[in-house]
Design a protein around this motif. Structure first.
Motif, short mmCIF file in Angstrom:
data_model
loop_
_atom_site.label_atom_id
_atom_site.label_comp_id
_atom_site.label_asym_id
_atom_site.label_seq_id
_atom_site.Cartn_x
_atom_site.Cartn_y
_atom_site.Cartn_z
N GLY A 64 0.73 -1.14 -0.16
CA GLY A 64 -0.10 -0.02 -0.10
C GLY A 64 0.71 1.22 -0.17
O GLY A 64 0.29 2.41 0.24
N ILE A 65 2.13 1.15 -0.20
CA ILE A 65 3.00 2.42 -0.42
C ILE A 65 2.94 2.75 -1.65
O ILE A 65 3.94 1.97 -2.31
N HIS A 66 2.34 3.82 -2.13
CA HIS A 66 2.54 3.93 -3.77
C HIS A 66 3.68 4.85 -4.06
O HIS A 66 3.41 6.03 -4.30
N GLU A 67 4.82 4.32 -4.27
CA GLU A 67 5.92 5.16 -4.66
C GLU A 67 6.60 4.63 -5.84
O GLU A 67 6.51 3.12 -5.85
N ASN A 68 7.29 5.22 -6.49
CA ASN A 68 8.17 4.56 -7.65
C ASN A 68 9.66 5.03 -7.37
O ASN A 68 9.71 6.29 -7.29
N GLN A 69 10.47 4.27 -7.98
CA GLN A 69 12.02 4.68 -8.23
C GLN A 69 12.07 5.51 -9.39
O GLN A 69 11.16 5.29 -10.22
N ALA A 70 13.00 6.38 -9.49
CA ALA A 70 13.04 7.20 -10.44
C ALA A 70 13.33 6.58 -11.88
O ALA A 70 12.75 7.02 -13.15
N ALA A 71 13.87 5.37 -11.86
CA ALA A 71 14.19 4.49 -13.17
C ALA A 71 13.16 3.55 -13.38
O ALA A 71 13.67 2.29 -13.93
N ALA A 72 12.03 3.49 -12.79
CA ALA A 72 11.06 2.47 -12.82
C ALA A 72 10.86 1.77 -14.23
O ALA A 72 10.68 0.59 -14.38
N GLU A 73 10.76 2.68 -15.18
CA GLU A 73 10.58 2.02 -16.47
C GLU A 73 11.54 1.08 -17.07
O GLU A 73 11.20 0.25 -17.93
N LEU A 74 12.99 1.00 -16.36
CA LEU A 74 13.66 0.24 -16.71
C LEU A 74 13.51 -1.01 -15.94
O LEU A 74 14.31 -2.28 -16.46
N PHE A 75 12.89 -1.24 -15.01
CA PHE A 75 12.84 -2.20 -13.98
C PHE A 75 11.51 -2.94 -13.64
O PHE A 75 11.50 -3.98 -13.07
N SER A 76 10.37 -2.02 -13.73
CA SER A 76 9.07 -2.64 -13.41
C SER A 76 8.78 -3.68 -14.34
O SER A 76 9.06 -3.96 -15.45
N GLY A 77 8.05 -4.52 -13.74
CA GLY A 77 7.40 -5.76 -14.54
C GLY A 77 8.60 -6.95 -14.67
O GLY A 77 8.58 -7.70 -15.72
N VAL A 78 9.42 -6.94 -13.82
CA VAL A 78 10.81 -7.86 -13.55
C VAL A 78 11.50 -7.95 -14.88
O VAL A 78 11.31 -9.13 -15.56
#
Length: 156
Positions: A64-78
């Motif tokens: 429930g902590i809705h935060e993202n790292q700055a480079a999430a587009e390179l890493f999200s979705g494994v």
């Protein structure tokens, strides 16, 4: 007064705390030149660092902590390592690591035994408890720390 928690969770949190302190220290000072010593353009170390940061953000999001790292587009979705991608400098991951780590630790600490140790009925295809998942992630952090530390030893 400190909350009484299960010894398994206490042990996991102790490892979490060690990793929280150690991870930024092992990546501090690694330069682009260092990263290119073994194979020019290799993104394995930046990917390893960024994906480990992403795992903490993923767990935080599940809690429930809705935060993202700055480079999430390179890493999200494994995502796997992308050899042609331009990864941010390693130092940039430290801020994201330091931002999410205390929030996630608090959320994990606040979990009760039912949330930690019961099998999920929401996702019948998955096996294991949330504690099992956290344990696996802590083990992966250990492996990343050892791998990067060994790699750094080759530089000296």
């Amino acid at each position: 007064m400190e909350k009484k928690i299960d010894i398994r969770l206490r042990t996991l949190l102790e490892s979490y705390d060690v990793h929280t302190d150690l991870f930024p220290k092992i990546i501090t000072g690694i330069t682009e030149r260092d990263l290119n010593l073994f194979k020019k353009g290799s993104n394995i170390i930046p990917w390893m660092v960024g994906s480990q940061v992403q795992l903490r953000y993923d767990i935080a999001n599940w809690l429930g902590i809705h935060e993202n790292q700055a480079a999430a587009e390179l890493f999200s979705g494994v995502q796997t390592v992308q050899d042609n991608a331009i990864y941010p400098p390693l130092a940039s991951f430290i801020d994201d690591w330091k931002k999410i780590s205390p929030m996630l630790r608090n959320a994990i600490y606040e979990l009760d035994n039912e949330e930690l140790f019961l099998f999920s009925k929401k996702e019948p295809g998955k096996t294991g408890t949330f504690f099992d998942l956290l344990s696996d992630i802590i083990q992966r952090e250990t492996n990343c720390i050892v791998h990067i530390t060994a790699w750094r030893a080759f530089l000296t």
